[in-house]
Design a protein around this motif. Sequence first.
Motif, PDB file in Angstrom:
ATOM      1  N   ALA A 118       0.833  -1.203   0.000  1.00  0.00           N
ATOM      2  CA  ALA A 118       0.000   0.000   0.000  1.00  0.00           C
ATOM      3  C   ALA A 118       0.869   1.255   0.000  1.00  0.00           C
ATOM      4  N   THR A 119       2.105   1.125   0.441  1.00  0.00           N
ATOM      5  CA  THR A 119       2.986   2.279   0.544  1.00  0.00           C
ATOM      6  C   THR A 119       4.398   1.892   0.112  1.00  0.00           C
ATOM      7  N   PHE A 142       6.286   6.872   7.023  1.00  0.00           N
ATOM      8  CA  PHE A 142       6.323   6.119   5.773  1.00  0.00           C
ATOM      9  C   PHE A 142       4.954   5.996   5.117  1.00  0.00           C
ATOM     10  N   GLY A 143       3.896   6.200   5.877  1.00  0.00           N
ATOM     11  CA  GLY A 143       2.552   6.141   5.296  1.00  0.00           C
ATOM     12  C   GLY A 143       1.896   4.774   5.356  1.00  0.00           C
ATOM     13  N   GLY A 144       2.451   3.859   6.138  1.00  0.00           N
ATOM     14  CA  GLY A 144       1.827   2.550   6.256  1.00  0.00           C
ATOM     15  C   GLY A 144       2.691   1.570   7.013  1.00  0.00           C
ATOM     16  N   ASP A 145       2.086   0.418   7.309  1.00  0.00           N
ATOM     17  CA  ASP A 145       2.770  -0.633   8.068  1.00  0.00           C
ATOM     18  C   ASP A 145       3.891  -1.271   7.264  1.00  0.00           C
ATOM     19  N   GLY A 146       4.895  -1.720   7.979  1.00  0.00           N
ATOM     20  CA  GLY A 146       5.952  -2.518   7.388  1.00  0.00           C
ATOM     21  C   GLY A 146       5.685  -3.990   7.633  1.00  0.00           C
ATOM     22  N   SER A 147       6.485  -4.844   7.024  1.00  0.00           N
ATOM     23  CA  SER A 147       6.386  -6.294   7.229  1.00  0.00           C
ATOM     24  C   SER A 147       7.394  -6.700   8.281  1.00  0.00           C
ATOM     25  N   ASN A 154      13.404  -8.580  22.700  1.00  0.00           N
ATOM     26  CA  ASN A 154      12.857  -7.224  22.622  1.00  0.00           C
ATOM     27  C   ASN A 154      13.278  -6.503  21.335  1.00  0.00           C
ATOM     28  N   VAL A 155      13.784  -7.249  20.347  1.00  0.00           N
ATOM     29  CA  VAL A 155      14.229  -6.660  19.082  1.00  0.00           C
ATOM     30  C   VAL A 155      13.291  -7.107  17.955  1.00  0.00           C
ATOM     31  N   GLU A 156      12.822  -6.134  17.172  1.00  0.00           N
ATOM     32  CA  GLU A 156      11.983  -6.415  16.003  1.00  0.00           C
ATOM     33  C   GLU A 156      12.562  -5.670  14.810  1.00  0.00           C
ATOM     34  N   ILE A 157      12.537  -6.329  13.637  1.00  0.00           N
ATOM     35  CA  ILE A 157      13.023  -5.697  12.411  1.00  0.00           C
ATOM     36  C   ILE A 157      11.869  -5.681  11.415  1.00  0.00           C
ATOM     37  N   TYR A 158      11.577  -4.479  10.887  1.00  0.00           N
ATOM     38  CA  TYR A 158      10.493  -4.305   9.913  1.00  0.00           C
ATOM     39  C   TYR A 158      11.072  -3.879   8.568  1.00  0.00           C
ATOM     40  N   LYS A 159      10.379  -4.268   7.515  1.00  0.00           N
ATOM     41  CA  LYS A 159      10.816  -3.953   6.145  1.00  0.00           C
ATOM     42  C   LYS A 159       9.686  -3.236   5.407  1.00  0.00           C
ATOM     43  N   TRP A 160      10.064  -2.228   4.606  1.00  0.00           N
ATOM     44  CA  TRP A 160       9.127  -1.522   3.736  1.00  0.00           C
ATOM     45  C   TRP A 160       9.679  -1.545   2.312  1.00  0.00           C
ATOM     46  N   CYS A 170      13.735  -0.797   2.554  1.00  0.00           N
ATOM     47  CA  CYS A 170      14.440  -0.324   3.742  1.00  0.00           C
ATOM     48  C   CYS A 170      14.004  -1.157   4.931  1.00  0.00           C
ATOM     49  N   ASN A 171      14.891  -1.264   5.892  1.00  0.00           N
ATOM     50  CA  ASN A 171      14.633  -1.978   7.139  1.00  0.00           C
ATOM     51  C   ASN A 171      14.873  -1.019   8.291  1.00  0.00           C
ATOM     52  N   VAL A 172      14.022  -1.134   9.303  1.00  0.00           N
ATOM     53  CA  VAL A 172      14.236  -0.374  10.532  1.00  0.00           C
ATOM     54  C   VAL A 172      14.175  -1.370  11.680  1.00  0.00           C
ATOM     55  N   SER A 173      15.187  -1.340  12.527  1.00  0.00           N
ATOM     56  CA  SER A 173      15.256  -2.230  13.689  1.00  0.00           C
ATOM     57  C   SER A 173      14.810  -1.467  14.927  1.00  0.00           C
ATOM     58  N   PHE A 174      13.978  -2.128  15.722  1.00  0.00           N
ATOM     59  CA  PHE A 174      13.461  -1.529  16.949  1.00  0.00           C
ATOM     60  C   PHE A 174      13.894  -2.384  18.131  1.00  0.00           C
ATOM     61  N   GLN A 175      14.398  -1.720  19.166  1.00  0.00           N
ATOM     62  CA  GLN A 175      14.739  -2.404  20.408  1.00  0.00           C
ATOM     63  C   GLN A 175      13.970  -1.715  21.515  1.00  0.00           C
ATOM     64  N   ASP A 176      13.244  -2.503  22.284  1.00  0.00           N
ATOM     65  CA  ASP A 176      12.366  -1.947  23.317  1.00  0.00           C
ATOM     66  C   ASP A 176      11.422  -0.910  22.711  1.00  0.00           C
ATOM     67  N   LYS A 177      10.884  -1.245  21.534  1.00  0.00           N
ATOM     68  CA  LYS A 177       9.879  -0.426  20.821  1.00  0.00           C
ATOM     69  C   LYS A 177      10.421   0.909  20.306  1.00  0.00           C
TER      70      LYS A 177
END
Length: 188
Positions: A118-119, A142-147, A154-160, A170-177
């Motif tokens: 969608a984005t 970014f205008g929408g959810d990533g995968s 406590n680490v999550e990696i999302y891709k758009w 692109c990927n963004v890594s989140f630690q403790d949100k």
Amino acid sequence: MAAEYIDKSGDSIDLTVILGVYRTRSEIVRFFKLCTNYNDAECQNAADYILENITPEPCTKMESKRIRKRIEAEFCSEPWHASKTKRMVVAGICAILFFGILFFSPPAFITKLITGAATVVSETQFNNVDNGMTYEEVKNLFGGDGSLLSSYGNVEIYKWPGNGMLGSNCNVSFQDKRAYSKAQFGLR
């Protein structure tokens, strides 16, 4: 008594050779459609008869290809090499289109169409991501959810998907949100 099948030239077909060369039901049906005057039902029946009642004449893959070319050259409306030339031209055109799309940046709507996303993210949007941002802040930017690519503790990696060359993302890594790392490929 064995069934006898006749090709377009009026010659008897050696079923042991046909089964040795055309090994599957669909290949046998294709052979009969190409080389005989039988209708679809007769071609199907011939294939069933051959597979149930005939022992193939063993031959190697190379022999099989050689025999197939010889058989099909006799019954094709154009020479085998002409159809090979057509295949090569089509393959060349496809290669040019593929590499053209790969190396030149498609518009965002094409990326969305190909990825189903969608984005898509631009390089400017990506550069505005700062460490410490929450997932919601990045999502809004970014205008929408990533995968979600990965989650461990406590680490999550999302891709758009990206707005750039085919495959850009692109990927963004989140630690403790909170965002703590980012990476991109091919964004524009």
